[in-house]
Motif scaffolding. Structure first.
Motif: not given
Length: 219
Positions: A160-168, A143-146, A203-204
């Protein structure tokens, strides 16, 4: 009351993301603090994205197809004897995916292609690599954080745009093509799942000097 179709329109929020960065870290890795809605993705003074923590590996070039973010909403309808149409509908699940193709055959990308943990990546992305699928234990179970950052415009007009996948997790890997006419690319699809620590899956956020008002964060 009647009205015409004249509308007051502006083009300031039509976005094209011509530049991007994609990074990855192990889920739950020690020493890597993942942003939350409270701490935010952006610096409160420059409105630019915050620097990634040490340990996040930048994966390199992304092909011009960019990123495709999917959101699937599954619902269940309830009908009654006296009604041919549903009398209620309930959301059963919401699934998030992110798909993109990497244009570098570097150490980090090939480790990811073989489903390895970020902690096993080489010292740098230009390092040599060697893998045999028959010898890899636990491949694609990691499992990763993206980490995804994008920018539209520059200077005082930058957004700017930020997008985080907490658990992918990697849910699909595309076929590779090795030939003279096109570069070798590595296509991945990631599924985003609930993070028990934050209670969130993604999170976006969007900010930048090109916007008229800005987000505020808890120090």
């Amino acid at each position: 009351m009647a009205t015409d179709l004249d509308m007051t329109l502006t083009d300031t929020q039509v976005r094209k993301w011509g530049r991007a960065r994609v990074g990855i870290s192990d889920y739950g890795a020690a020493g890597i603090t993942v942003p939350t809605a409270a701490s935010g993705l952006f610096d409160g003074t420059s409105f630019k994205p915050k620097a990634w923590p040490a340990g996040v590996k930048e994966l390199g070039y992304v092909t011009t197809d960019g990123f495709t973010a999917g959101r699937s909403i599954s619902t269940s309808d309830t009908t009654m004897l006296q009604s041919k149409v549903p009398v209620r509908s309930d959301v059963e699940s919401i699934t998030h995916t992110i798909k993109f193709a990497l244009g570098e055959a570097n150490n980090f990308v090939n480790a990811l292609y073989h489903g390895q943990a970020v902690s096993t990546f080489g010292a740098n992305k230009d390092a040599a690599w060697l893998y045999s699928d028959d010898e890899i234990s636990g491949a694609y179970e990691n499992e990763y954080v993206l980490w995804l950052y994008f920018v539209d415009g520059s200077g005082s007009r930058a957004v700017y745009r930020g997008e985080i996948g907490y658990r992918v997790k990697i849910t699909a890997v595309d076929d590779r093509s090795l030939k003279r006419t096109d570069p070798e690319v590595f296509g991945f699809t990631f599924g985003a799942y609930g993070d028990p620590v934050t209670g969130k899956s993604i999170l976006r956020g969007q900010d930048g000097p090109g916007l008229t008002t800005h987000l505020t964060y808890t120090p």
